[in-house]
Design an enzyme around this catalytic site. Structure first.
Site, PDB file in Angstrom:
ATOM      1  N   SER A   1      40.234  37.272  40.538  1.00 49.28           N
ATOM      2  CA  SER A   1      39.445  38.061  39.588  1.00 49.28           C
ATOM      3  C   SER A   1      39.558  37.542  38.160  1.00 49.28           C
ATOM      4  O   SER A   1      38.803  37.988  37.295  1.00 49.28           O
ATOM      5  CB  SER A   1      39.884  39.527  39.633  1.00 49.28           C
ATOM      6  OG  SER A   1      41.236  39.658  39.252  1.00 49.28           O
TER       7      SER A   1
ATOM      8  N   LYS B   1      41.050  48.179  35.004  1.00 48.28           N
ATOM      9  CA  LYS B   1      41.058  47.044  34.080  1.00 48.28           C
ATOM     10  C   LYS B   1      40.377  47.406  32.763  1.00 48.28           C
ATOM     11  O   LYS B   1      40.889  47.105  31.674  1.00 48.28           O
ATOM     12  CB  LYS B   1      40.363  45.845  34.728  1.00 48.28           C
ATOM     13  CG  LYS B   1      41.141  45.257  35.900  1.00 48.28           C
ATOM     14  CD  LYS B   1      40.376  44.143  36.570  1.00 48.28           C
ATOM     15  CE  LYS B   1      41.178  43.549  37.723  1.00 48.28           C
ATOM     16  NZ  LYS B   1      40.457  42.479  38.435  1.00 48.28           N
TER      17      LYS B   1
END
Length: 819
Positions: free
Chosen positions: A660, A703
């Site tokens: 990611s 996040k």
């Protein structure tokens, strides 16, 4: 080329609320509780199929994470199916009178095991009273006296005849302390040895011959005495058997009338009859004179129990109170708990056992029904899984210890007759163990042919929200919680999407939903409310986060203090803010981290420092390798890639895995090559493919919130934000403070589809598209990247040329010296 503002997400895209107006009830108390499983149609069908399938091998493995309700669904389905079936029979172990260390298994109709055990106990008591009374009767004593008198008279007649012949020959038969003896007589007086020697030789010889003849006859009679005694005992024993049979037959015949519908019991009672007749002495006091008893030898028994213990019935499985087929859940599936065990008692320093010490296992209790096991607990117990497979394959339950399985036992023990098995086994476990067993165990697929695959998510729709409401009503009603109003239910639905990490889905992890309802009820009670409201649900969520949030707060504190370096303002070349997710038990949070890149002339190597020090996982390594392919195919298709680059997560002290961060690493790499700085007021997440497309990642909510919390702590400036993949927009269910900040234009989210879109936002410069000649426009980032790579190539060629010329000149010089 799209403008930056076109990719900025409005606040409405960041959170998908649930409208309380969707519900037509005031509180969940108005709803009918939902007993069925929600969102698990596939699993429900699989469970029903496995439970209803009667053929061998169609046992069930219910796979899915803990908390999905696997066990609850299986139990409900089994209860319905079991209620329609008849209760199975009882199982007993009885003594094998032919071979006592091989007890016999006895199957009885349901509920008949306990009466048989009581009947046998009563029979032993009755025999214990009837048999001694029979042998104390005048009839038995008279008949026994007749036999004894007969043998006594026979003995006396023989002795009288010898005495008469002795008298006729002037010989006396006398009794001495050591037995019978013969002596010469004259005039009624016994001759002493001296007088005998003084007799005339002819008379002495005649008397000697008479003595010797009588002595031979007497010895013959005495030699036959044991034989007479044996015959006497045999006749008395026959009398005993006859009398015993008379005392026993009517008791056992009466008992057989009550069991005439069970042939196995009739056969057993006949064996009992024969054994009682053969061993009647067990019911009588034993003779203490050391002589053999006509009632048989004394048979040993376990301490405190006696030999009559062998007539007891060991009721292994009693289904008398069972309604329908049994459902057994074994929480501790050790091998003995599954297949049964044989217990021992210490007697005179030795371990002894008998068939009464055989104990049933879960397979015995579930025989004719269903057995539920947790596969992780099953595999954790030595020999348990293999014993289960052996029982299912052979369709018999054989009781054996672990030592017997390994062939380690050297002492004699019992070998109970195996019991036929008809059971449906349900294993509950996670998917990993299911696939591992299927891959490594060839028997697994044959024994567990049905898999109920429980999903962790379901589609979010108005119908699903109503199902959630009914499920919440069931939880509240079952556990006596306060009812939830419409706003509270709507907030639970929203949290269900958050737990599913998808605004278009709802979690099916019902354990988490139930815990949230319970905690909201607690806070409603603290506030003195009679109904749970949305504020109480939110308070429960906030309280749970606060209890789990210590490490996240400490990490953010270290960033704010400058211990961990993460910039949220300014510009840097080759540096970017990446976003990672840390998971601690069930709590996960986002952590900003600085990613840096440095480049130099080289041979196209991209050094992943995390991999070199064994901190990078395979997925992270894969993402880094994709960057090399992207660079070479986009910027250096016709030229050698003459650079070396190093990428690292700064101040990272633990393992890193996942791809990611690959888009963030690519942005840092492009910045380092081109020299174009990256704005530090942005953070980036997203993976990238070889064509530069930004791909979906997990944990997007955590996040975004992780970087937002840091920016808010330092002060929101209005130009801060996060770049996420466009494919992740449907997953957004952000906290209220993030949504409010975006709505107030103090924070921004950008959904990017390609690397070019992202680099424009991060640098403020156009990415640039190649023209027909493959050249990028002046002032674009891509032109700067291509120029940087071309400069590395020119410099590498120059250095190679200079190095080659030096070698040529050295060779020429050597040639001149040699000529």
């Amino acid at each position: 080329m799209k403008k930056k503002s076109a990719a900025a997400l409005p606040a409405e895209k960041l959170y998908t609320p649930c409208d309380p107006a969707l519900f037509d009830f005031a509180t969940t108390a108005d709803l009918k509780p939902l007993e069925e499983m929600v969102g698990q149609d596939r699993a429900v069908q699989a469970v029903r199929f496995a439970v209803g399938m009667r053929h061998d091998g169609f046992n069930l493995y219910a796979l899915g994470p803990e908390g999905l309700g696997k066990a609850s669904l299986v139990r409900r389905t089994l209860v319905k199916e079991a209620a329609a079936r008849a209760a199975p029979g009882d199982w007993c172990y009885v003594n094998n009178f032919k071979d006592s260390h091989k007890p016999l298994a006895l199957k009885l109709p349901s509920g008949r095991g306990r009466p048989l055990r009581e009947d046998m106990d009563r029979l032993v008591d009755d025999l214990g009273a009837a048999i001694p009374a029979t042998f104390e009767s005048d009839e038995f004593r008279n008949r026994k006296g007749v036999v004894e008198e007969k043998f006594k008279e026979n003995h006396e007649d023989r002795l009288r005849a010898i005495r008469q012949r002795a008298e006729d020959q002037n010989v006396a038969l006398i009794r001495t302390p050591v037995g019978l003896a013969l002596a010469p007589v004259r005039d009624g007086e016994i001759l002493n040895p001296q007088e005998f020697e003084e007799l005339p030789d002819k008379e002495k010889a005649a008397r000697k011959a008479a003595l010797e003849g009588l002595q031979t006859e007497l010895e013959g009679m005495l030699a036959e005495a044991p034989k007479w005694e044996k015959e006497q005992r045999e006749q008395i024993r026959a009398l005993v058997r006859e009398v015993t049979a008379f005392a026993v037959d009517h008791l056992i015949d009466e008992l057989k009338k009550r069991w005439e519908d069970v042939p196995e019991v009739l056969e057993y009672l006949e064996a009992v009859r024969r054994d009682v007749v053969d061993n009647v002495g067990d019911f009588l006091p034993q003779e203490k004179d050391g002589k053999p008893s006509v009632f048989g030898p004394e048979r040993p028994g376990l301490a405190g129990s006696g030999p009559l213990r062998r007539y007891q019935v060991n009721l292994m499985v009693d289904n008398g109170a069972t309604q329908g087929a049994p459902i057994v859940e074994e929480d501790h599936p050790t091998q003995p708990n599954l297949v049964g065990r044989i217990e021992h008692l210490s007697q005179f320093g030795t371990l002894v056992t008998d068939f009464n010490l055989i104990k049933a296992g879960a397979l015995h209790r579930a025989n004719g029904g269903y057995l539920i096991l947790d596969v992780r607990k099953l595999l954790a117990q030595p020999f348990a899984y293999e014993s289960l497979k052996r029982a299912l394959q052979s369709r018999r339950v054989r009781i054996e210890s672990a030592a017997e399985s390994l062939g380690w036992t050297s002492t004699q023990t019992l070998e109970p007759e195996p019991i036929p098995l008809e059971v449906k086994v349900v294993l509950l476990g996670d998917p990993m163990l299911y696939y591992l067993l299927g891959h490594y165990d060839p028997d697994f697929g044959e024994l567990f042919k049905v898999a109920a695959d429980f999903d962790t998510r379901m589609d979010r729709s108005p119908e699903a929200a109503l199902q959630y409401a009914s499920l919440i009503a069931a939880i509240a009603a079952k556990e006596g919680l306060r009812p939830l109003d419409r706003g509270a239910v709507a907030r639970v639905v929203e949290q269900g999407s958050r737990l599913a990490e998808d605004a278009e889905k709802l979690t099916t992890h019902m354990a988490s939903v139930a815990d949230l309802v319970r905690e909201a009820d607690f806070w409603a009670g603290q506030a003195g409310a009679k109904t749970v409201e949305a504020a109480h649900v939110q308070q429960a969520i906030d309280a749970w986060i606060y209890r789990s949030d210590r490490i996240r707060e400490r990490l953010q504190e270290e960033i704010l203090r400058g211990t961990l370096v993460v910039e949220t303002q300014g510009e840097k070349v080759g540096e970017i803010n990446g976003l990672a997710v840390l998971m601690l038990d069930s709590y996960s949070f986002g952590k900003p981290t600085r990613i840096s890149c440095r480049v130099r002339i080289g041979r196209g190597d991209l050094l992943d420092i995390e991999r070199e020090v064994a901190l990078g996982g395979p997925l992270h390594t894969k993402g880094v390798l994709i960057l090399t392919s992207y660079l070479s195919t986009r910027y250096a298709r016709e030229l050698p890639l003459s650079l070396s680059a190093s990428l690292v997560f700064e101040q990272s002290y633990g393992g890193i895995d996942g791809d990611s961060a690959s888009s963030a690493e690519l942005y840092a790499l492009l910045s380092a090559i081109s020299g174009v700085p990256i704005k530090q007021n942005f953070a980036v997440t997203g993976s990238v493919d070889q064509n530069g497309r930004v791909q979906v990642i997990g944990g997007v909510n955590e996040k975004v919130e992780g970087f937002f919390d840091l920016c808010r702590a330092r002060g929101l400036t209005g130009d801060q934000g996060v770049l996420i993949p466009a494919a992740n927009v449907k997953h957004l269910m952000l906290k209220k403070d993030v949504v409010d900040a975006v709505r107030a234009d103090k924070f921004h989210l950008f959904a990017v589809e390609t690397v070019d879109q992202g680099i424009e936002i991060l640098t403020g410069l156009p990415a640039g598209a190649p023209d027909d000649k493959g050249e990028y426009p002046i002032g674009s980032v891509n032109r700067a990247v291509a120029g940087g790579l071309a400069a590395f190539t020119r410099k590498a060629r120059q250095l190679a040329s200079e190095a080659g010329g030096g070698r040529q000149q050295s060779a020429n010089g050597n040639g001149q010296r040699s000529s």
